[in-house]
Design a protein around this motif. Sequence first.
Motif, PDB file in Angstrom:
ATOM      1  N   ASN A   1      -8.801  -5.709   2.778  1.00 41.62           N
ATOM      2  CA  ASN A   1      -7.573  -5.571   1.985  1.00 41.62           C
ATOM      3  C   ASN A   1      -6.766  -4.377   2.459  1.00 41.62           C
ATOM      4  OD1 ASN A   1      -8.247  -7.742   0.259  1.00 41.62           O
ATOM      5  ND2 ASN A   1      -9.691  -6.404  -0.812  1.00 41.62           N
ATOM      6  N   TYR A   2      -6.763  -4.139   3.739  1.00 39.83           N
ATOM      7  CA  TYR A   2      -6.120  -2.968   4.320  1.00 39.83           C
ATOM      8  C   TYR A   2      -4.633  -2.917   3.990  1.00 39.83           C
ATOM      9  CZ  TYR A   2      -4.484   0.373   7.766  1.00 39.83           C
ATOM     10  OH  TYR A   2      -3.881   1.428   8.373  1.00 39.83           O
ATOM     11  N   LYS A   3      -3.921  -4.021   4.168  1.00 35.94           N
ATOM     12  CA  LYS A   3      -2.467  -4.030   3.942  1.00 35.94           C
ATOM     13  C   LYS A   3      -2.147  -3.794   2.466  1.00 35.94           C
ATOM     14  CE  LYS A   3      -1.351  -7.035   7.783  1.00 35.94           C
ATOM     15  NZ  LYS A   3      -0.782  -8.310   8.200  1.00 35.94           N
ATOM     16  N   THR A   4      -2.896  -4.426   1.581  1.00 38.01           N
ATOM     17  CA  THR A   4      -2.671  -4.243   0.143  1.00 38.01           C
ATOM     18  C   THR A   4      -2.931  -2.803  -0.257  1.00 38.01           C
ATOM     19  OG1 THR A   4      -3.398  -6.517  -0.198  1.00 38.01           O
ATOM     20  CG2 THR A   4      -3.294  -5.105  -2.134  1.00 38.01           C
ATOM     21  N   MET A   5      -3.989  -2.205   0.266  1.00 40.34           N
ATOM     22  CA  MET A   5      -4.323  -0.834  -0.049  1.00 40.34           C
ATOM     23  C   MET A   5      -3.255   0.131   0.466  1.00 40.34           C
ATOM     24  SD  MET A   5      -6.882  -0.627  -1.834  1.00 40.34           S
ATOM     25  CE  MET A   5      -8.041  -1.775  -2.429  1.00 40.34           C
ATOM     26  N   VAL A   6      -2.702  -0.129   1.625  1.00 44.49           N
ATOM     27  CA  VAL A   6      -1.652   0.731   2.170  1.00 44.49           C
ATOM     28  C   VAL A   6      -0.406   0.650   1.294  1.00 44.49           C
ATOM     29  CG1 VAL A   6      -0.083   1.049   4.123  1.00 44.49           C
ATOM     30  CG2 VAL A   6      -2.511   0.681   4.542  1.00 44.49           C
ATOM     31  N   ILE A   7      -0.030  -0.562   0.841  1.00 52.52           N
ATOM     32  CA  ILE A   7       1.163  -0.723  -0.010  1.00 52.52           C
ATOM     33  C   ILE A   7       0.949  -0.025  -1.348  1.00 52.52           C
ATOM     34  CG2 ILE A   7       2.532  -2.420  -1.275  1.00 52.52           C
ATOM     35  CD1 ILE A   7       2.089  -4.330   1.117  1.00 52.52           C
ATOM     36  N   VAL A   8      -0.207  -0.243  -1.988  1.00 54.00           N
ATOM     37  CA  VAL A   8      -0.498   0.399  -3.285  1.00 54.00           C
ATOM     38  C   VAL A   8      -0.555   1.912  -3.112  1.00 54.00           C
ATOM     39  CG1 VAL A   8      -2.250   0.657  -5.089  1.00 54.00           C
ATOM     40  CG2 VAL A   8      -1.661  -1.616  -4.259  1.00 54.00           C
ATOM     41  N   GLY A   9      -1.193   2.380  -2.067  1.00 52.16           N
ATOM     42  CA  GLY A   9      -1.265   3.820  -1.805  1.00 52.16           C
ATOM     43  C   GLY A   9       0.127   4.402  -1.578  1.00 52.16           C
ATOM     44  N   GLY A  10       0.964   3.682  -0.833  1.00 51.50           N
ATOM     45  CA  GLY A  10       2.337   4.150  -0.602  1.00 51.50           C
ATOM     46  C   GLY A  10       3.124   4.246  -1.891  1.00 51.50           C
ATOM     47  N   ILE A  11       2.970   3.230  -2.761  1.00 53.95           N
ATOM     48  CA  ILE A  11       3.675   3.255  -4.057  1.00 53.95           C
ATOM     49  C   ILE A  11       3.184   4.437  -4.890  1.00 53.95           C
ATOM     50  CG2 ILE A  11       3.933   2.022  -6.242  1.00 53.95           C
ATOM     51  CD1 ILE A  11       3.966  -0.578  -4.598  1.00 53.95           C
ATOM     52  N   ILE A  12       1.883   4.689  -4.890  1.00 57.91           N
ATOM     53  CA  ILE A  12       1.337   5.818  -5.659  1.00 57.91           C
ATOM     54  C   ILE A  12       1.868   7.143  -5.112  1.00 57.91           C
ATOM     55  CG2 ILE A  12      -0.799   7.084  -6.162  1.00 57.91           C
ATOM     56  CD1 ILE A  12      -2.187   4.343  -6.385  1.00 57.91           C
ATOM     57  N   ILE A  13       1.925   7.277  -3.784  1.00 61.66           N
ATOM     58  CA  ILE A  13       2.439   8.514  -3.182  1.00 61.66           C
ATOM     59  C   ILE A  13       3.909   8.712  -3.521  1.00 61.66           C
ATOM     60  CG2 ILE A  13       2.984   9.624  -0.974  1.00 61.66           C
ATOM     61  CD1 ILE A  13       0.327   8.465   0.094  1.00 61.66           C
ATOM     62  N   VAL A  14       4.701   7.631  -3.469  1.00 62.28           N
ATOM     63  CA  VAL A  14       6.130   7.729  -3.817  1.00 62.28           C
ATOM     64  C   VAL A  14       6.282   8.138  -5.282  1.00 62.28           C
ATOM     65  CG1 VAL A  14       8.241   6.382  -4.119  1.00 62.28           C
ATOM     66  CG2 VAL A  14       6.931   6.166  -2.008  1.00 62.28           C
ATOM     67  N   CYS A  15       5.466   7.553  -6.161  1.00 62.00           N
ATOM     68  CA  CYS A  15       5.530   7.920  -7.590  1.00 62.00           C
ATOM     69  C   CYS A  15       5.202   9.393  -7.790  1.00 62.00           C
ATOM     70  CB  CYS A  15       4.577   7.042  -8.400  1.00 62.00           C
ATOM     71  SG  CYS A  15       5.144   5.337  -8.577  1.00 62.00           S
ATOM     72  N   PHE A  16       4.195   9.900  -7.117  1.00 64.21           N
ATOM     73  CA  PHE A  16       3.849  11.317  -7.230  1.00 64.21           C
ATOM     74  C   PHE A  16       4.968  12.203  -6.689  1.00 64.21           C
ATOM     75  CE2 PHE A  16      -0.765  10.219  -7.676  1.00 64.21           C
ATOM     76  CZ  PHE A  16      -0.954  10.886  -8.877  1.00 64.21           C
ATOM     77  N   LEU A  17       5.612  11.790  -5.604  1.00 65.70           N
ATOM     78  CA  LEU A  17       6.732  12.576  -5.064  1.00 65.70           C
ATOM     79  C   LEU A  17       7.898  12.607  -6.049  1.00 65.70           C
ATOM     80  CD1 LEU A  17       6.737  11.538  -1.284  1.00 65.70           C
ATOM     81  CD2 LEU A  17       6.207  13.781  -2.237  1.00 65.70           C
ATOM     82  N   ILE A  18       8.220  11.464  -6.633  1.00 63.71           N
ATOM     83  CA  ILE A  18       9.311  11.415  -7.629  1.00 63.71           C
ATOM     84  C   ILE A  18       8.968  12.297  -8.819  1.00 63.71           C
ATOM     85  CG2 ILE A  18      10.477   9.902  -9.282  1.00 63.71           C
ATOM     86  CD1 ILE A  18      10.310   7.695  -7.138  1.00 63.71           C
ATOM     87  N   TRP A  19       7.718  12.199  -9.277  1.00 66.21           N
ATOM     88  CA  TRP A  19       7.297  13.036 -10.405  1.00 66.21           C
ATOM     89  C   TRP A  19       7.399  14.515 -10.055  1.00 66.21           C
ATOM     90  CZ3 TRP A  19       2.850  16.193 -10.609  1.00 66.21           C
ATOM     91  CH2 TRP A  19       2.613  16.782 -11.849  1.00 66.21           C
ATOM     92  N   TYR A  20       7.004  14.894  -8.873  1.00 69.74           N
ATOM     93  CA  TYR A  20       7.044  16.291  -8.453  1.00 69.74           C
ATOM     94  C   TYR A  20       8.479  16.799  -8.375  1.00 69.74           C
ATOM     95  CZ  TYR A  20       6.599  20.466  -5.603  1.00 69.74           C
ATOM     96  OH  TYR A  20       6.688  21.745  -5.138  1.00 69.74           O
ATOM     97  N   VAL A  21       9.384  15.970  -7.850  1.00 72.55           N
ATOM     98  CA  VAL A  21      10.774  16.396  -7.687  1.00 72.55           C
ATOM     99  C   VAL A  21      11.465  16.556  -9.040  1.00 72.55           C
ATOM    100  CG1 VAL A  21      13.037  15.651  -6.839  1.00 72.55           C
ATOM    101  CG2 VAL A  21      11.044  15.467  -5.359  1.00 72.55           C
ATOM    102  N   PHE A  22      11.230  15.631  -9.960  1.00 79.19           N
ATOM    103  CA  PHE A  22      11.975  15.648 -11.215  1.00 79.19           C
ATOM    104  C   PHE A  22      11.258  16.335 -12.375  1.00 79.19           C
ATOM    105  CE2 PHE A  22      13.952  12.002  -9.029  1.00 79.19           C
ATOM    106  CZ  PHE A  22      15.251  12.480  -9.009  1.00 79.19           C
ATOM    107  N   SER A  23      10.033  16.794 -12.174  1.00 85.31           N
ATOM    108  CA  SER A  23       9.318  17.414 -13.294  1.00 85.31           C
ATOM    109  C   SER A  23       9.523  18.918 -13.362  1.00 85.31           C
ATOM    110  CB  SER A  23       7.823  17.114 -13.198  1.00 85.31           C
ATOM    111  OG  SER A  23       7.274  17.784 -12.076  1.00 85.31           O
ATOM    112  N   GLY A  24      10.070  19.534 -12.358  1.00 92.55           N
ATOM    113  CA  GLY A  24      10.252  20.983 -12.369  1.00 92.55           C
ATOM    114  C   GLY A  24      11.391  21.396 -13.274  1.00 92.55           C
TER     115      GLY A  24
END
Length: 120
Positions: free
Chosen positions: A15-38
Motif C-alpha cells: 500500500n505504498y502509494k496510499t500511505m504516501v498520499i495519506v502521509g502527505g495529507i497529514i504533513i500538509v495538515c500539520f503545516l497548516i496548523w503550524y502556520v495558523f496557530s501562532g
Amino acid sequence: MNEIVSKIKNFFMGNYKTMVIVGGIIIVCFLIWYVFSGRENVSSNGVSTNDIRTELSNAQDTKSDITDTASDISNTSTDIAETVGNLAESINNVTDTSKQFDSIVGACQNIIEQIRKQGE
C-alpha cells in the motif's frame, strides 16, 4: 516476532502509494496548523490586551454610574410627586381659608350695615 515485522513490512510495501498520499495529507495538515496557530500572526489593530481590558473596566464603571444616576432620578421624581401632593393639599387649605375669610368679611359687612341703619 519476525513474522509480525514481515507482515507490517509487506502491508506498507503493498500500500505504498496510499500511505504516501495519506502521509502527505497529514504533513500538509500539520503545516497548516503550524502556520495558523501562532498568536503572533493574529492582528491586534495596534491595541494591546491591557488597553482592551481597561476599556472594558471603564465601560463597566460607566454602566454602574448610569444605574446609580437612574436610581437618583427615580428617587427625585418620587420626591417631586410628594411635594406636588403637599402643594395640592396646601392650595385646598388656602382655598378653604379664603372661603371662610370671605364669609367672615360678609358677616362683618352685614354688621356694619346694621350699625349704620341704627344710627339713622
